[in-house]
Scaffold this active site. Structure first.
Site, PDB file in Angstrom:
ATOM      1  N   GLU A   1       0.781  -1.331  -0.046  1.00  0.00           N
ATOM      2  CA  GLU A   1       0.187   0.069   0.195  1.00  0.00           C
ATOM      3  C   GLU A   1       0.967   1.242  -0.473  1.00  0.00           C
ATOM      4  OE1 GLU A   1      -3.006   2.709  -0.616  1.00  0.00           O
ATOM      5  OE2 GLU A   1      -3.404   0.613   0.152  1.00  0.00           O
TER       6      GLU A   1
ATOM      7  N   ASP B   1       0.935   3.908  -2.766  1.00  0.00           N
ATOM      8  CA  ASP B   1       0.216   5.234  -2.803  1.00  0.00           C
ATOM      9  C   ASP B   1       1.884   6.141  -3.801  1.00  0.00           C
ATOM     10  OD1 ASP B   1      -1.794   4.381  -1.927  1.00  0.00           O
ATOM     11  OD2 ASP B   1      -1.740   4.781  -0.124  1.00  0.00           O
TER      12      ASP B   1
ATOM     13  N   SER C   1      -8.002   1.917  -4.063  1.00  0.00           N
ATOM     14  CA  SER C   1      -6.220   2.433  -3.282  1.00  0.00           C
ATOM     15  C   SER C   1      -5.410   3.272  -4.079  1.00  0.00           C
ATOM     16  CB  SER C   1      -5.718   1.585  -2.699  1.00  0.00           C
ATOM     17  OG  SER C   1      -5.923   0.481  -2.553  1.00  0.00           O
TER      18      SER C   1
END
Length: 558
Positions: A270, A274, A472
């Protein structure tokens, strides 16, 4: 008017509702009475202050208003939201009744949050009925309130840590990515010269898809972008440079500012996803990776990381506040206690009136809760994506970008009423919608607001690529594009865009309308899901960005 549903239980906190917020945290032992908590209380505002804040929020973000882009500075926001003196004094007396007169109290810059270090025993005295236990997930331990309820005293909006569990979105890894990652690791062991993968979504394909092409920021003063990290989601500078080398060579040498304890030796998918995509889409925009620990790395005690992060953002100066904030964090609405939600909405508004655009993933289980949960057989909205004070980003499929992704979170909120800026579009959708109203709140605000590709993202983690996806992935992609728009405006002496929703809904021609796809991911509660249709829909929102059109619109605004 912009409608926010009334919370009838302002002072009543429900502890540990079932759902992803707590379900994966294993309850352990009773917390030791001398275990320290970093205890935070939100001090209530006057009704006049909250009304004035919301009015200002909608005014400065309305492209048709003469006040568009006329954001407030930090001092103006703090003065507007300073709670009444009698509220402050009563809350101080309440805390000191157990902490003692010598307790060191810490206030935020607006004076509407106060924190101090308390033991579990002291916190339980302040909150009769509350009982703290340790909860563990993947080696991460937090201390939270056991199932039950308690009353908040007058002039306190919320207290923390009590019922909230850290809940970032779960990145979706594809079979192809996992297979490649395994083969790459095996190849490393045998000193193979195997090259990196070139299929799937990467900065060059995404930039081409949305019309960004080779455009980069010019370095306008005051423009910056921010990625929030929670729950051991770290990023690696080495992985970032490797990613740039393979997928966006023009980015090599650019590094983000790190705020908080970032363990580069243990990067997560994650955190890597990002930072790698916001910096390659929002190329050359100064970037911060802001990590908030779930438990404090010093002796003051456990905290609630999302609330601490909002506190820290609210404390930024006018030169520090990011103009774009990308967050891969979501939870089912039904596990969010309403005091926490209402106070966070105030913090979102405070950041918005200062000119920040906040983007959140819309959820990765379609119309269901985590692992297919559907309380009472109804669809599950996700928060903060459902809040009208942030922008929710849904997802499309990879190889056919005109299909909404089955996992794209979307639907109708149980917290918020339909917003004026979307009312006509939502009504038009419902004329085509075939989902029986028993599955959703027919008067709720619709989300997501827009979408982007959410599959097939190649990301470097620990020196090895893997293919991932989810809202995401779509969120930092869109956030980077918004940063480029801000750069152009601010270089021309204009303001940042700030809150985006009214701008998005008033410019449908700036988006590719997605008319195929159903968000039945997670099981669809035994029914299926919503379908993408012409115009706004609860799978992909207004559609995917057309960057050249958005740039023209952004530059035409004062």
């Amino acid at each position: 008017l912009h409608h926010t549903m009334e919370c009838s239980l302002r002072a009543f906190v429900l502890a540990l509702a079932l759902g992803s917020g707590s379900a994966e945290w294993a309850k352990k032992s009773r917390s030791s009475h001398d275990h320290k908590l970093w205890f935070t209380a939100g001090i209530s505002h006057s009704e006049a202050a909250t009304t004035a804040l919301e009015t200002k929020f909608w005014d400065v973000s309305n492209p048709k208003s003469s006040s568009y882009g006329k954001h407030l500075n930090a001092d103006e926001v703090n003065a507007l939201m300073a709670p009444p003196a009698d509220h402050v004094n009563e809350v101080i007396a309440w805390i000191k009744s157990v902490a003692g007169d010598d307790a060191e109290l810490v206030f935020n810059s607006a004076g509407d949050f106060v924190s101090c270090s308390l033991t579990v025993a002291q916190a339980e005295l302040l909150l009769p009925g509350a009982t703290y236990h340790a909860y563990e997930q993947n080696g991460h331990v937090v201390h939270r309130v056991e199932a039950g309820s308690f009353e908040l005293p007058p002039h306190v909006d919320l207290v923390s840590p009590t019922t909230r569990f850290p809940a970032p979105l779960t990145v979706k890894t594809t079979g192809a990515g996992e297979e490649y990652r395994a083969s790459k690791q095996q190849a490393k062991a045998s000193d193979s010269t195997d090259d990196h993968p070139t299929l799937g979504s990467d900065p060059s394909t995404l930039r081409e898809l949305y019309g960004v092409d080779t455009y980069e920021a010019s370095g306008a003063e005051g423009n910056s972008q921010h990625v929030a990290g929670f729950l051991n989601n770290y990023m690696s500078q080495t992985d970032l440079q490797t990613f740039f080398s393979y997928y966006y060579p023009k980015g090599r040498g650019n590094v983000p500012t790190i705020v908080g304890p970032n363990n580069q030796n243990n990067p997560s998918i994650e955190g890597s996803l990002d930072i790698q995509y916001i910096m390659s889409m929002g190329a050359q925009v100064p970037t911060t990776y802001w990590y908030t620990a779930g438990t404090r790395p010093y002796d003051l005690g456990d905290n609630e990381p999302f609330l601490d992060w909002l506190w820290a953002l609210g404390n930024t100066t006018d030169t520090e506040i990011p103009t774009v904030i990308s967050v891969s964090y979501a939870d089912e609405e039904y596990v969010i206690d309403r005091d926490f939600q209402a106070r966070c909405d105030i913090e979102f508004q405070k950041l918005g009136v200062r000119g920040a655009s906040m983007l959140f993933g819309s959820g990765d289980d379609g119309v269901t809760g985590d692992k297919g949960m559907c309380p009472d057989g109804t669809f599950v909205p996700w928060w903060p994506a459902s809040s009208p004070f942030v922008t929710a980003v849904g997802a499309t499929e990879e190889f056919d970008p005109l299909d909404g992704a089955s996992f794209s979170g979307g639907g109708f909120s149980n917290f918020y009423g339909v917003q004026d800026y979307q009312a006509d579009l939502v009504a038009t959708y419902k004329k085509k919608n075939t989902v029986p109203s028993k599955y959703y709140n027919d008067s709720g605000a619709g989300f997501p607001d827009l979408s982007a590709c959410g599959m097939g993202y190649w990301t470097y983690v620990g020196g090895t690529p893997t293919e991932v996806g989810g809202t995401s992935a779509a969120t930092p992609t869109v956030a980077g594009m918004i940063s480029l728009l801000n750069d152009a405006r601010m270089a021309d002496g204009k303001s940042s865009l700030g809150p985006l929703n009214q701008l998005i809904y008033s410019n449908p021609d700036a988006f590719t309308d997605i008319t195929k796809g159903t968000n039945s991911g997670g099981g669809g509660c035994g029914y299926g899901g919503f379908s993408a249709e012409k115009g706004w829909d609860p799978v992909t929102g207004m559609g995917t960005p057309l960057f050249p059109e958005l740039m023209e619109i952004a530059m035409a605004l004062d």
